[in-house]
Write a protein that holds these residues in place. Structure first.
Motif, PDB file in Angstrom:
ATOM      1  N   ALA A  18       0.845  -1.194   0.000  1.00 36.50           N
ATOM      2  CA  ALA A  18       0.000   0.000   0.000  1.00 36.50           C
ATOM      3  C   ALA A  18       0.882   1.247   0.000  1.00 36.50           C
ATOM      4  O   ALA A  18       0.646   2.200  -0.755  1.00 36.50           O
ATOM      5  N   MET A  19       1.923   1.231   0.830  1.00 37.44           N
ATOM      6  CA  MET A  19       2.828   2.373   0.872  1.00 37.44           C
ATOM      7  C   MET A  19       3.575   2.503  -0.454  1.00 37.44           C
ATOM      8  O   MET A  19       3.777   3.598  -0.982  1.00 37.44           O
ATOM      9  N   VAL A  21       2.583   1.617  -3.379  1.00 39.15           N
ATOM     10  CA  VAL A  21       1.717   2.152  -4.431  1.00 39.15           C
ATOM     11  C   VAL A  21       1.668   3.675  -4.345  1.00 39.15           C
ATOM     12  O   VAL A  21       1.789   4.377  -5.360  1.00 39.15           O
ATOM     13  N   VAL A  22       1.536   4.186  -3.104  1.00 37.71           N
ATOM     14  CA  VAL A  22       1.487   5.640  -2.946  1.00 37.71           C
ATOM     15  C   VAL A  22       2.801   6.262  -3.412  1.00 37.71           C
ATOM     16  O   VAL A  22       2.821   7.286  -4.113  1.00 37.71           O
ATOM     17  N   ALA A  42      -0.249  -2.884  -7.037  1.00 45.10           N
ATOM     18  CA  ALA A  42      -1.249  -3.291  -6.058  1.00 45.10           C
ATOM     19  C   ALA A  42      -1.634  -4.753  -6.254  1.00 45.10           C
ATOM     20  O   ALA A  42      -1.772  -5.511  -5.292  1.00 45.10           O
ATOM     21  N   GLU A 104      -4.025   6.430  -4.253  1.00 47.77           N
ATOM     22  CA  GLU A 104      -4.793   6.319  -3.023  1.00 47.77           C
ATOM     23  C   GLU A 104      -5.826   5.202  -3.112  1.00 47.77           C
ATOM     24  O   GLU A 104      -6.039   4.438  -2.176  1.00 47.77           O
ATOM     25  N   TYR A 106      -5.877   2.434  -4.868  1.00 45.84           N
ATOM     26  CA  TYR A 106      -5.363   1.077  -4.692  1.00 45.84           C
ATOM     27  C   TYR A 106      -4.835   0.854  -3.283  1.00 45.84           C
ATOM     28  O   TYR A 106      -5.015  -0.217  -2.702  1.00 45.84           O
ATOM     29  N   SER A 107      -4.183   1.879  -2.727  1.00 43.96           N
ATOM     30  CA  SER A 107      -3.634   1.649  -1.395  1.00 43.96           C
ATOM     31  C   SER A 107      -4.764   1.502  -0.380  1.00 43.96           C
ATOM     32  O   SER A 107      -4.652   0.720   0.564  1.00 43.96           O
ATOM     33  N   LEU A 111      -5.144  -1.497   2.255  1.00 42.96           N
ATOM     34  CA  LEU A 111      -5.176  -1.233   3.696  1.00 42.96           C
ATOM     35  C   LEU A 111      -6.480  -1.731   4.311  1.00 42.96           C
ATOM     36  O   LEU A 111      -6.491  -2.283   5.416  1.00 42.96           O
TER      37      LEU A 111
END
Lengths: 480, 102, 637, 208
Positions: A18-19, A21-22, A42, A104, A106-107, A111
């Motif tokens: 997740a991180m 991806v951002v 992702a 955002e 995808y993350s 999450l």
């Protein structure tokens, strides 16, 4: 106190990706790469989490006082990871056109899966609550992420405000249970409530009612369901799919742990509550669905109706009914995702989502029409498809749990559901296309994804033995 | 020594008032504030129970701390959404955000 | 091919469906030959299986070696026997009749369709779905597991839905398809409940085991009665019995060959098959059995009166199907599997013949209102002859097939329930009356629509072949009642010796006291029909050729025509009108459509709770939680 | 913390009104309580409790009833600070501090900013709809239900235990480390989400 953090490997993978991806999103413009790389990142993360979850099958270990990784957790972990893989795969094309912040988006999906898994794994109220909020907050944000569509903001507003009210109700109930049972640990609470069995104090009863009310909101049971159709309609389509899948399944996972664990001694006190909710939910959900014109709202009410069916399994709570519920949940998830994948493909092409817009789809895109038809028939419980087998076991479990009248009502409601599903089928097969009548193609990933889901749907419908065994093992972990 | 019922009574009244606010108010921000009242009532409950009934493990205190943190985050998130709706509809009254229905 | 391998029968058309649905666009002729070849193979295999069946008789009783007529494997085994579903097949006399009827009629319809559906846009898809139907129907009649029976039951329902709605460009077709699906599904709900009820006590879905357990008294009588009535609900829906019969006339929106196969010969008799199959259980619960009897009886009369007033040639046939199915249920209600299955057999042949014949007419004239037809015998001689054979069989005239099988039913009724006998005899006369009317209005007299008449021409050989073959059977299949004919075909005797009721074989005997009045009544009705609908052209022609002194009589007959007309208008049509109105207002609008409307209305009211306003939603939640907690407190003290 | 924020001039009047109102409620309450203390009917902590009780409920009622939104927001501040006092009475200094910092400071300021950004500061009329009677009913019924629940329970006659900050921290970061991490995820979601949603979509931004 040392904890075995290795138990949570899939969740750490999800968080890491997740991180990532951002981060990728941030530097994307500098390296001139498209948004496909986000979906790929992702997707890899979700697949890695799925692999890690599968690799951990059979583990039965406690994580401190707060979580437990057992067959039940693993079952849901795999289910959630698989769902998020499918949702990521179905949303790529959509995200490019309609979502403000792809990174955002995808993350958030990744999450929120952590929250969902923790809901299934929690063995303590505080952790359960935090897990619920992780999932809910992700969804509040995700629902509001559609750009240029004012419905998205409105849906987000409704969802977040009412969600806050529901959280407050749930928390107040939890606090009362804590006060009455003296602990937040499921085990300790179970002992405390076992002493109260049959003559629960007023405090416990009110706490119970509020906890069930709060969770009924998350599960969208009537009369706590009213946010559902609005949020479904306003949310970006992949998020609608995600809402109907993970959010619902996670709530049922939590409910199962709670009801079969700490609240089990109070079964006589909550059983009628769930029975009432179940009746109201299946009746209202299915009847109002008859009146819908928007495919998202139709699916929202249909999913409310399904919740009514699923609540039956909780009413007749037993090892057997839990297995049936887990099986039905998986079948429902597969079917629903298949329908949503098809609807998203349709939306990407036409930008429309009214039922009337499906006119003549059998002419312009027969394959998609078949997928949607099969999915809707499966939802209504037609034989040969996943929905029939799993629904049959579910209804039968409720009946053999002594709730014949409830499953009888469910069968009737299930028949009514066929009526509104047929409305869509009718539009696709029995009418000429209203506008452009030329044939069109799906994206390759669209073909692959729908085909896989369709095949799984048929396999589960025809030969659900192995899946049932898995569900049974998972349910066994609760009733050991 | 103050009996625990006093605190619980306060919390119950606070929760009821908060719920009244949610039902009666029309401004999204005021509804949000009412939700905060309800959450504050929850915190009082947890702390009172922890202090009176569960002094060894005092999980309620930790619970209350998390409730405070999460409630604050919720205010932030909800206000973000309210702002978006306000930009689109020039109003923060929930009655004006009712195009999704039936 | 032995009885054990009967599972091959459904597998072949199912395979054909897969091939056709995927590749119909690339195959030559859209793959129709694949469907026909598949169905032909099925017929051959079915005959082989029946030959094997013939060899399993010992001392005049069906006594196969253990396991020789069954096949099974475990499909699902949950909780080690808590829920065990077997896939199993079972072959006995009832299966034999059904397998032959289904595969043979299906083959005929496939052949006919090649001509009839020629040039249709979705020609390949049509054959694919028709094959799927055949597969599901064959599964339905061969399986021994209620679960698979239910699967097949829904499968035939689905294909019926798809085929009724085949001409979906027409709004009415789309509506009819939906109506058929929903109406039968109402019955299916009861069916499913019945299955679950039986399973709850017996713990098995195996039909033979269930019969065995029921005979041993594993169920209480009340429980069994309720279960069987629920089970029967499925049959009521599928076989279009009152009050769920309303879908069948509308189902005529489908292509005519489909009506012949699905809505005359096979799917609609699934209900009869189901009751026949479980009749040993019905025998134990007289209330449920009487329920079957009177449902059938009422439906038979009601549909026959409706047949008198319908104008669409196919609708007349549809009402007649409903009525004849009622006859079969009466036979079952009286406990006679023999009579029911015999009538099912002959009815399948002559009714599919009639439908295909009407298809031939429609194909030739593009007209299906009898008011607009007439005089077609000149243009369509073969169709006229075969159609008339079918009509005579339906009317129950010696020696056509319908006579023998209807006679069996009347005999049973005469011996066991005189009231039913009287009603059925009257209904048989009505049947003869409306049959005559259709035949005369269609083929005799002067053409009323000159344009349609001018363009009419006899169908091609591919369509006439099925007509001729079926006509042969409509003429000859009744003779299997005789032991000698049965033996000549390789069976142990006549149909009474093979398809036994209560396990007791009996030989056919001619009962003049029943057959003669019935025949006379039928002939009278036909005569009456001729009087009324004979058509002025024919009557005038006859009057000139015979003798002038008869002319006066003809004039007098003309008064009698008025009399007939008055009688028919005031009494029969009046009754039919009452029934029709009852059906329209009570059954159709309040019962079936009305049910749907009420639900729709409730949905409409309920949806306004969804106001779109957050505080209203929150109020819903608040009330919910208040109700829960107040009742919790109330119950807890 | 709040003192450092420069309030716009239109806040002067409401603050003054609020102060007056608080004084009007608090003074009689204080008088009654002190009288009771002098007579010896209640103990000193109870005096404080009932004062806080009055402040909290008056503030809460103000929040849900005042038609001026800014007044309502200020009433909320009173409530939240009153609750901090309640925490102190329960012996939980740390939580009281958290309450003051997070709520009295952060949340209130957020809300005030929200009000300002949505131009609601000077919107005195809140069209509370026809649902008000139902809302009253629900509120009263809820309170009744809770009252029954509280009275129906047997409570131990003990005083509140004081938990030391060290013990609290040890447990928080021992057993509940994972919960802290998870809440971290949650805060990340909430705050970045709020930012993304509230930020307007400009053409050049979508081009980015």
């Amino acid at each position: 106190m040392t904890h075995n953090y290795g138990l949570l490997a899939p969740e750490f993978i999800l968080f890491g990706f997740a991180m990532l991806v951002v981060a990728v999103d941030t530097f994307r413009s500098q390296f001139k790469v498209g948004s496909a790389v986000l979906a790929a990142t992702a997707g890899v993360g979700a697949l890695a989490a799925l692999g890690a979850s599968v690799a951990m099958a059979g583990v039965h270990e406690e994580f401190g006082e707060i979580l437990v990784v057992d067959e039940f957790t693993t079952f849901f972990r795999i289910l959630f990871a698989a769902t998020v893989v499918v949702v990521i795969a179905m949303s790529h094309e959509f995200v490019g056109k309609h979502i403000r912040h792809p990174g955002e988006f995808y993350s958030l999906l990744l999450l929120s899966t952590i929250g969902a898994t923790f809901m299934a794994a929690a063995r303590e109220l505080l952790t359960a609550y935090i897990a619920i909020e992780v999932l809910s907050f992700s969804l509040y944000v995700a629902v509001s992420l559609a750009k240029t569509d004012p419905r998205s903001g409105e849906a987000g507003l409704k969802y977040v405000l009412l969600g806050g009210v529901a959280s407050a109700m749930l928390l107040y109930g939890l606090s009362l249970l804590y006060g009455s049972g003296g602990s937040t640990s499921y085990e300790v609470l179970r002992e405390a409530f076992a002493e109260q069995a049959g003559e629960a104090s007023a405090l416990t009863l009110v706490g119970l009612a509020m906890v069930i009310g709060g969770l009924a909101f998350k599960a969208s049971a009537v009369p706590f369901h009213m946010w559902t159709p609005d949020a479904y309609e306003g949310a970006p389509l992949p998020i609608t799919a995600y809402l109907s899948a993970t959010s619902k399944a996670a709530t049922f996972a939590l409910l199962l742990r709670l009801l079969s664990g700490p609240l089990e001694p109070l079964i006589e006190d909550w059983r009628w509550m769930l029975a009432t909710l179940s009746v109201a939910t299946m009746v209202v959900g299915n009847l109002v669905a008859l009146q819908q014109h928007n495919i998202k709202r139709l699916l929202a009410y249909s999913s409310i109706g399904q919740v009514g069916f699923m609540l039956m399994a909780l009413v007749a709570l037993s090892d057997q009914s839990t297995s049936a519920l887990l099986l039905h949940l998986s079948g429902y998830l597969i079917t629903n995702l298949a329908v949503f994948t098809a609807v998203i493909a349709f939306y990407n092409r036409t930008g429309r989502e009214e039922i009337e817009d499906f006119r003549g789809l059998a002419e312009t895109q027969p394959y998609l029409a078949v997928v949607i038809t099969a999915g809707l028939f499966s939802l209504s419980g037609m034989p040969l498809l996943a929905g029939f087998a799993t629904k049959f076991l579910l209804f039968q479990a409720a009946a053999s749990g002594g709730y014949l009248w409830l499953s009888g009502l469910a069968v009737v409601m299930s028949t009514i559901s066929l009526y509104y599903y047929l409305q869509v089928v009718k539009q696709m097969y029995f009418f000429e296309p209203s506008g452009d009548a030329s044939r069109w193609r799906l994206t390759p990933s669209g073909y692959v994804l729908t085909a896989v889901l369709l095949v799984v749907m048929v396999i589960v419908g025809l030969y659900f033995g192995p899946l049932y065994e898995v569900a049974d093992t998972a349910a066994g972990a609760l009733f050991a | 020594m103050i009996p625990i019922e006093n605190f619980l009574l306060l919390s119950a009244l606070l929760f009821a008032i908060g719920f009244y606010g949610v039902l009666a108010r029309r401004s999204a921000i005021l509804i949000l504030m009412s939700v905060e009242l309800m959450l504050a009532a929850v915190s009082i409950n947890f702390i009172a129970f922890a202090a009176y009934m569960d002094p060894e493990a005092f999980t309620g205190l930790i619970f209350a701390l998390f409730v405070i943190a999460i409630a604050a985050a919720e205010v932030g998130l909800a206000l973000g959404i309210v702002l978006r709706v306000f930009r689109e509809r020039r109003s923060s009254m929930v009655d004006d955000a009712s195009s999704l229905k039936w | 091919m032995t009885m054990e391998q009967v599972w091959l029968l459904p597998a072949i058309p199912a395979g054909v469906f897969v091939i056709l649905s995927l590749f119909n666009r690339v195959l030559p002729r859209r793959g129709d030959f694949v469907a026909v070849l598949g169905m032909g193979t099925v017929v051959v295999l079915a005959v082989l299986a029946i030959a094997d069946f013939q060899g399993a008789f010992h001392d005049g009783h069906f006594a196969p070696a253990p396991g020789a007529n069954t096949y099974e494997f475990t499909w699902v085994n949950i909780g080690d026997g808590v829920l065990r579903i077997m896939f199993s097949t079972y072959f006995d006399a009832i299966t034999a009749v059904m397998v032959f009827v289904v595969s043979f009629v299906a083959l005929m319809v496939f052949l006919f369709s090649i001509g009839y559906m020629h040039g249709e846009e979705r020609y390949g898809w049509y054959f694919a779905v028709l094959s799927l139907f055949a597969g599901a129907m064959l599964l339905l009649v061969t399986t021994n597991s209620l679960i698979f029976l239910y699967l097949a039951w829904e499968g035939v329902g689905l294909t019926s839905y798809l085929l009724i709605g085949f001409y979906w460009e027409r709004q009415s077709a789309a509506e009819a398809a939906k109506k058929a699906f929903i109406t039968t599904r109402v019955g299916d709900v009861g069916f499913l409940i019945g299955i679950i009820l039986l399973w709850r006590v017996a713990g098995t879905f195996d039909i033979q085991e269930l019969i065995h357990l029921a005979e041993e008294g594993a169920f209480s009588e009340t429980y069994l009665t309720v279960s069987m009535i629920f089970l029967f609900m499925g049959a009521v829906g599928k076989s279009a019995q009152f009050p769920l019969h309303v879908w069948l006339p509308d189902a005529m929106e489908g292509p005519t060959p489909v009506s012949a196969l699905i809505h005359a010969a096979t799917m609609v008799v699934a209900g009869v098959y189901l009751v026949a199959r479980t009749l040993p259980i019905f025998d134990l619960v007289p209330i449920a059995q009487n329920f079957v009897l009177y449902t059938g009886l009422f439906t038979a009369v009601m549909a026959a009166t409706q047949g008198l007033v319908a104008n669409d040639i196919k609708r007349v046939l549809a009402y007649s199907t409903v009525s004849q199915l009622g006859f079969m249920f009466v036979a079952l209600g009286l406990g006679s599997v023999t009579a029911a299955m015999f009538h099912l057999l002959t009815h399948a042949f002559f009714k599919s013949l009639l439908f295909l014949g009407s298809g031939s007419v429609i194909h030739a004239t593009h007209q299906q209102e009898v008011e607009h037809l007439g005089g077609l015998w000149r243009k369509l001689p073969i169709t006229t002859v075969t159609f008339s054979i079918g009509s005579l069989a339906l009317a129950g005239i010696v020696p056509f097939a319908g006579f023998w099988s209807k006679d069996e039913i009347l005999l049973e009724a005469f011996e066991l329930n005189p009231f039913a006998y009287a009603v059925l005899a009257g209904t048989a006369a009505l049947t003869a009356l409306y049959t005559t009317r259709v035949v005369l209005l269609t083929f005799a007299g002067r053409p009323r629509d000159q344009h349609a008449y001018d363009h009419a021409h006899e169908s091609g050989p591919i369509m006439l072949l099925p007509l001729v073959l079926l006509a042969t059977l409509a003429l000859g299949s009744g003779f299997v009642a005789f032991d000698g004919v049965g033996r000549a075909l390789g069976f142990v005797g006549g149909i009474g010796q093979v398809v036994t009721s209560h396990g007791e074989p009996h030989s056919f005997a001619f009962h003049p006291n029943i057959a003669v009045p019935a025949t006379v009544l039928a002939l009278l009705a036909i005569g009456a029909g001729f009087e009324y609908w004979g058509g002025n052209a024919i009557r005038a022609e006859r009057a000139r050729q015979w003798a002038p002194e008869l002319h006066a009589l003809l004039v007098n007959r003309y008064y009698m025509d008025n009399l007939y007309q008055a009688f028919i208008d005031r009494v029969v049509l009046g009754l039919a009108g009452i029934v029709a109105r009852f059906e329209k207002s009570v059954v159709n609008e309040s019962g079936v459509d009305g049910g749907a409307q009420t639900l729709n209305w409730m949905g409409f009211r309920l949806k306004f709770l969804q106001t779109g306003r957050i505080p209203n939603y929150a109020l819903g939640m608040a009330l919910g939680v208040l109700v829960l907690s107040i009742f919790a407190l109330g119950g807890g003290e | 913390m709040q003192e450092r924020t420069a309030l716009p001039p239109q806040f002067d009047r409401p603050i003054m009104l609020g102060g007056l109102l608080a004084g009007a409620v608090a003074t009689p309450l204080l008088v009654v309580l002190v009288a009771l203390r002098v007579v010896g009917l209640i103990s000193s902590p109870e005096v404080v409790f009932w004062m806080a009780f009055g402040v909290v409920l008056a503030g809460a009622l103000g929040t849900v009833m005042l038609s001026n939104i800014v007044h309502a927001a200020l009433a909320l501040v009173f409530t939240l600070l009153g609750i901090a006092a309640i925490y102190l009475l329960l012996g939980q200094e740390f939580l009281a501090l958290a309450q003051v910092l997070v709520y009295g400071g952060g949340v209130t300021i957020l809300i005030v900013f929200g009000l300002m950004l949505t131009n609601a500061t000077e919107d005195p009329i809140v069209s509370d709809g026809a649902q008000k009677p139902f809302a009253f009913g629900v509120g009263i019924l809820l309170a009744l239900v809770f009252a029954v629940a509280l009275l129906g329970h047997h409570w131990p006659a003990v005083g509140p235990a004081v938990i030391s900050g060290a013990e609290f921290g040890e447990r928080l970061f021992g057993e509940y480390t994972l919960a802290i991490l998870t809440v971290g995820v949650l805060l990340d979601i909430a705050l970045s989400g709020a930012l993304l949603i509230a930020r307007p979509d400009s053409p050049e931004e979508s081009a980015e």
